[in-house]
Design a protein around this motif. Sequence first.
Motif, PDB file in Angstrom:
ATOM      1  N   ILE A  35       4.229  37.300  -8.687  1.00 60.56           N
ATOM      2  CA  ILE A  35       4.959  37.107  -7.258  1.00 60.56           C
ATOM      3  C   ILE A  35       3.977  37.357  -6.323  1.00 60.56           C
ATOM      4  CG2 ILE A  35       6.769  37.840  -5.888  1.00 60.56           C
ATOM      5  CD1 ILE A  35       7.909  36.237  -8.217  1.00 60.56           C
ATOM      6  N   LEU A  36       4.045  36.647  -5.266  1.00 58.55           N
ATOM      7  CA  LEU A  36       3.220  36.792  -4.313  1.00 58.55           C
ATOM      8  C   LEU A  36       3.418  38.035  -3.314  1.00 58.55           C
ATOM      9  CD1 LEU A  36       2.414  33.000  -2.936  1.00 58.55           C
ATOM     10  CD2 LEU A  36       0.761  34.467  -4.195  1.00 58.55           C
ATOM     11  N   THR A  37       2.639  38.705  -3.018  1.00 58.05           N
ATOM     12  CA  THR A  37       2.983  39.977  -2.162  1.00 58.05           C
ATOM     13  C   THR A  37       3.096  39.507  -0.940  1.00 58.05           C
ATOM     14  OG1 THR A  37       0.669  40.438  -1.983  1.00 58.05           O
ATOM     15  CG2 THR A  37       1.837  41.495  -3.719  1.00 58.05           C
ATOM     16  N   SER A  38       3.526  40.359   0.004  1.00 51.51           N
ATOM     17  CA  SER A  38       3.716  40.139   1.443  1.00 51.51           C
ATOM     18  C   SER A  38       1.993  39.764   2.081  1.00 51.51           C
ATOM     19  CB  SER A  38       4.371  41.212   2.235  1.00 51.51           C
ATOM     20  OG  SER A  38       5.686  41.429   2.008  1.00 51.51           O
ATOM     21  N   GLN A  39       1.282  40.771   1.438  1.00 44.93           N
ATOM     22  CA  GLN A  39      -0.210  40.472   1.971  1.00 44.93           C
ATOM     23  C   GLN A  39      -0.675  39.257   1.654  1.00 44.93           C
ATOM     24  OE1 GLN A  39      -2.290  43.611   0.499  1.00 44.93           O
ATOM     25  NE2 GLN A  39      -4.326  43.040   1.733  1.00 44.93           N
ATOM     26  N   GLU A  40      -0.320  38.784   0.500  1.00 45.07           N
ATOM     27  CA  GLU A  40      -1.049  37.471  -0.139  1.00 45.07           C
ATOM     28  C   GLU A  40      -0.124  36.426   0.629  1.00 45.07           C
ATOM     29  OE1 GLU A  40      -1.858  38.400  -4.923  1.00 45.07           O
ATOM     30  OE2 GLU A  40       0.259  38.025  -4.175  1.00 45.07           O
ATOM     31  N   LEU A  41       0.967  36.436   1.113  1.00 41.23           N
ATOM     32  CA  LEU A  41       1.901  35.401   1.799  1.00 41.23           C
ATOM     33  C   LEU A  41       1.104  35.490   3.301  1.00 41.23           C
ATOM     34  CD1 LEU A  41       5.461  36.008   0.750  1.00 41.23           C
ATOM     35  CD2 LEU A  41       4.218  34.048   0.344  1.00 41.23           C
ATOM     36  N   PHE A  42       0.831  36.618   3.815  1.00 41.12           N
ATOM     37  CA  PHE A  42       0.387  36.809   4.933  1.00 41.12           C
ATOM     38  C   PHE A  42      -1.216  35.953   5.053  1.00 41.12           C
ATOM     39  CE2 PHE A  42      -2.719  38.814   8.101  1.00 41.12           C
ATOM     40  CZ  PHE A  42      -2.076  38.938   9.350  1.00 41.12           C
ATOM     41  N   ASN A  43      -1.958  36.244   4.052  1.00 41.50           N
ATOM     42  CA  ASN A  43      -3.283  35.731   4.089  1.00 41.50           C
ATOM     43  C   ASN A  43      -3.322  34.184   3.587  1.00 41.50           C
ATOM     44  OD1 ASN A  43      -4.430  38.085   4.332  1.00 41.50           O
ATOM     45  ND2 ASN A  43      -4.708  38.341   2.086  1.00 41.50           N
ATOM     46  N   ASN A  44      -2.057  33.678   3.048  1.00 42.82           N
ATOM     47  CA  ASN A  44      -2.048  32.187   2.556  1.00 42.82           C
ATOM     48  C   ASN A  44      -1.427  31.405   3.773  1.00 42.82           C
ATOM     49  OD1 ASN A  44      -2.953  32.970   0.185  1.00 42.82           O
ATOM     50  ND2 ASN A  44      -0.892  32.678  -1.168  1.00 42.82           N
ATOM     51  N   VAL A  45      -0.500  32.041   4.432  1.00 41.06           N
ATOM     52  CA  VAL A  45       0.085  31.362   5.505  1.00 41.06           C
ATOM     53  C   VAL A  45      -0.213  31.887   7.037  1.00 41.06           C
ATOM     54  CG1 VAL A  45       2.464  30.534   6.295  1.00 41.06           C
ATOM     55  CG2 VAL A  45       2.068  31.031   3.736  1.00 41.06           C
ATOM     56  N   ILE A  46       0.040  33.107   7.205  1.00 40.13           N
ATOM     57  CA  ILE A  46       0.142  33.355   8.579  1.00 40.13           C
ATOM     58  C   ILE A  46      -1.175  33.626   9.089  1.00 40.13           C
ATOM     59  CG2 ILE A  46       1.123  35.358   9.946  1.00 40.13           C
ATOM     60  CD1 ILE A  46       3.162  34.188   8.541  1.00 40.13           C
ATOM     61  N   ARG A  47      -2.014  34.137   8.480  1.00 35.18           N
ATOM     62  CA  ARG A  47      -3.455  34.271   8.983  1.00 35.18           C
ATOM     63  C   ARG A  47      -4.125  33.186   9.330  1.00 35.18           C
ATOM     64  NH1 ARG A  47      -7.749  38.299   5.845  1.00 35.18           N
ATOM     65  NH2 ARG A  47      -6.768  39.552   7.187  1.00 35.18           N
ATOM     66  N   ASN A  48      -4.225  32.125   8.628  1.00 36.35           N
ATOM     67  CA  ASN A  48      -4.929  30.853   9.118  1.00 36.35           C
ATOM     68  C   ASN A  48      -3.610  29.618   9.317  1.00 36.35           C
ATOM     69  OD1 ASN A  48      -7.426  31.852   9.026  1.00 36.35           O
ATOM     70  ND2 ASN A  48      -7.067  31.790   6.809  1.00 36.35           N
ATOM     71  N   TYR A  49      -2.911  29.904  10.001  1.00 37.46           N
ATOM     72  CA  TYR A  49      -1.489  28.984  10.264  1.00 37.46           C
ATOM     73  C   TYR A  49      -1.779  27.800  10.591  1.00 37.46           C
ATOM     74  CZ  TYR A  49       3.061  27.477  10.962  1.00 37.46           C
ATOM     75  OH  TYR A  49       4.449  26.720  11.048  1.00 37.46           O
ATOM     76  N   LYS A  50      -1.526  26.617   9.696  1.00 39.42           N
ATOM     77  CA  LYS A  50      -1.575  25.379  10.219  1.00 39.42           C
ATOM     78  C   LYS A  50      -0.051  24.978  10.270  1.00 39.42           C
ATOM     79  CE  LYS A  50      -5.875  24.455   8.076  1.00 39.42           C
ATOM     80  NZ  LYS A  50      -6.696  24.155   6.781  1.00 39.42           N
ATOM     81  N   ARG A  51       0.328  24.278  11.371  1.00 38.17           N
ATOM     82  CA  ARG A  51       1.530  23.755  11.477  1.00 38.17           C
ATOM     83  C   ARG A  51       1.672  22.597  10.511  1.00 38.17           C
ATOM     84  NH1 ARG A  51       5.018  25.212  15.236  1.00 38.17           N
ATOM     85  NH2 ARG A  51       3.835  26.413  15.804  1.00 38.17           N
ATOM     86  N   PRO A  52       2.896  22.641   9.750  1.00 33.68           N
ATOM     87  CA  PRO A  52       3.200  22.048   8.629  1.00 33.68           C
ATOM     88  C   PRO A  52       4.030  20.593   9.221  1.00 33.68           C
ATOM     89  CG  PRO A  52       4.462  23.673   8.416  1.00 33.68           C
ATOM     90  CD  PRO A  52       3.794  24.026   9.665  1.00 33.68           C
TER      91      PRO A  52
END
Lengths: 517, 381
Positions: free
Chosen positions: A260-277
């Motif tokens: 399961i992705l941790t919050s940190q991983e979710l942050f890195n995957n989505v939030i840090r380099n956010y691209k509008r989907p």
Amino acid sequence: MNSKRPLVPAFLNKFDRYLLLHQPETWSARTHLVVYYGLLFLAVLTGLCFIVPNDARSDTPVAYWIGFLVIVDIIAIVGWLIFLFRFNVFKRYGNITPIGRLRTFILYFISIGTIVLFAYLPPAVESIRANIAYGNDEIVNDINSINTRICQIEYDSLQHKWSEDTVLVVDKKSNATIAYEKVQEAGINNPDTLMAEVHPPYHVIDTAELAQRLTSVDSVVKVNDTMYVLNECPDYNFLKVYRSDFTYILTANNHPKQGILTSQELFNNVIRNYKRPDFIKLKQEMAILIKKYDYRFSYNNSYRYEEGSDMDPEISFSGRLERRYHLSQTRHSLENIIERKYRWNARNFGWQFRLFLYISFILTLLIFIFRHSTVKTFFLSLLTAVILTILSSITLVFSNGHENSGGFAWIIFYSVLFAALSFTVFGSTKRNLLSGISINLFVLMVTFIPLTTVCYYYSLIRREYYDDIVGRLNPIDQEVMYRNIFYAEIAGFTLLLILLPTLIHKLYRRWYSLPQE
Amino acid sequence: MNNRIDEIQSFLSHQDYSLAVRRMLDICLDSGDNQLLINAILWSRLYRKHEKENAANPLPADFFAQADTLLNQLQSIYTNVPPQQQLLINVESISKTYSKGNFSLRPISLQLKTSEVMGVVGENGNGKTTLLRCLAGQLALDSGNIAYIKLHSPDYYDIKHHVAFIPQRIPKWYGLLKDNLHFSASLAGIHGEQNELMVAFMLERLNLTDYAHLTWGQISSGYRTRFELARILLQKPSLLILDEPLANLDINAQQTILTDLRYMAKSAYHPMGIILSSQQLHEVEKVADTVLLIKQGACLFRTGDTTETVQSSALELETIADRNVLVEILGDEKVQVQYNGGFYTITSTEYSVGKIITDLLNKDVPVTYFRDITHSTKRYF
């Protein structure tokens, strides 16, 4: 030959006949018929369990199945006993061998085990069906997908800043604390104090707490040797599954492939380099995922909250997310699926197997004792066991907190006492009720002597540890303890299997054949 | 000449077919030839079938032809050597007092050899069953000793394996009667085809074949006794103890069972000793080698103990004549006449039984029944 037995094939009738003419004790145990009818019933039950509608997302009906099958088990055991009690080689003073005692016991165990197994089938079939319907990786991927998509959709509403906690670490066992406190009181310029001013607010923790905190924080910045900034990522795991089985499986080495992705991983995957989907597409995918785990429970499972609480959607963002994405319902479905899928994992299997083993074993022992004792002696033995349990329990009330060790000590004492009284049968010239009861209770307890002794030892160690207020003793190594308990269980069963054809065989042979008063 | 074969031929010639069939089965078993035994069983079945379906007509010629064949085969292989008698049980002054109750069995000694039948008679509640249960190892003795000679250093399990006890109230059987018989034979180490053969023999021998497929609840109490006997005999005990085995049997069955027991005790295949208790004094005395009379827990008398009986003659008599008439004919000072409401018991130290009955018949006393009980236990009742 009894040709009226329904559904019995010719070969089994021949085998039954062969046993009657060659192995009367094996024949009288009827294990061959119990196993045959048991397998037949299990086959029908398996078919039934596969046919009956059973959505893996629904609440499991397995408790009802088990309740029903326990009744079937009781009926089957009673039915078997009716046939078993018809013929008794031992009580007819037939030719018996020491090994025959052992074989008889094993045959009884197989018969009882086959019957007890009925109750295990519906949960097993349920697990198979859940595993067919939902793969291990599929569950994990879906949870990750849901959390990822919520992060993507709700990006603007989410908190992006990590929390910071500045801590000053001191070693409380040394004088450093006192020295530091004095420095603080004196208001002397201190480098730590200066740093703390840079990273306010801070608080003081000891090294043990630091070690504990380090296991849970997402990031640490070491300011100097005593000051740390502990960072924690905001919680992006909106869909969490609170199943210990699942956690256990996820922490296992090779299963499933991705965790399961941790919050940190979710942050890195989505939030840090956010691209509008593409929101429309994203919401469609989200709808599909939600629908996948959307199950109409028999009760109202819509999102519930306590008014004014942190999860109240009127005032709480988390509450709004719960309601918007049906997270409560999805979580419930997932928990049901996971409960079914991982019911038989290595951690659960131990106690489930023990449950099966001990139920079958105790029933086997009781039947074995009944077959070698008189009806009166058997029931008086049970009564004695109950009375001794009550009396011993009463004494434990006065044991001043030594209930466990006291209980185990009583069991060991009774085992030794009944063993000693059993041996009096060899010097007796009459069949004695007391020695009969002693033999029965000794046979009932002998398997548990090693286990009880080990448990008694650990209860003493544990008590000593709790009483040790100066911290001189180390805590019990749980792994070693469970390993020793396991060895004690094996030793107990081995002891019984050794004693059955030797001592127990002689005890019963002697006692039962003695003349009566 | 072979006496037992001659006996069968005699039975056949006098149309005592039932007896002939039973003796043929016995002698074929003793011969040790399985094929011969199978043929005897088939021959017996032929007879039973005829008796069941066609009893009014004479037996078919095939029956007699098969009988001749069997007898011829027996002539060539059977040697009429009686089994050698061995001491089976030696009982020395055993006594028993129940802890609850006031009954005591006073010291009794006895011996029994293989092929011997011992009867134990006495009124109810006088200790017959207690004695039998002591002998069977079921009751602990207060004093005395029982030596089971054929067993070397036996424990009680061995004793109970070799000593079979049939109680008056036979415990219920469960399952098919035939299965029980196969099971019992198997317990005694008779396996496979031999098991099948011995069960078939025993069913035929005790005329139980037609009932073997039934259950306990489907047969009468008389048949239950016979099935229990069959079951016990299949276990090949050295000593068979029966407590009131005749209680549930009709008169014919009593006679049949007693003579069968006597033959079985003397079987060459498996000679054994038999001890039985009964109220049927005369029937038991006919077949028993020794009869013990137990009264109030003590052995009052045993047959063969002539010193007790030579003192006087005793006669049991049933007549409609008055006691005074009997006394007048026989002489008041010569005889003692007692009446129990049904029979007169006449004892005399001077007259023999023959003289007493002759005198009564010469005086036209209407005698409907009489029995010489000089050497019988009956005189002590």
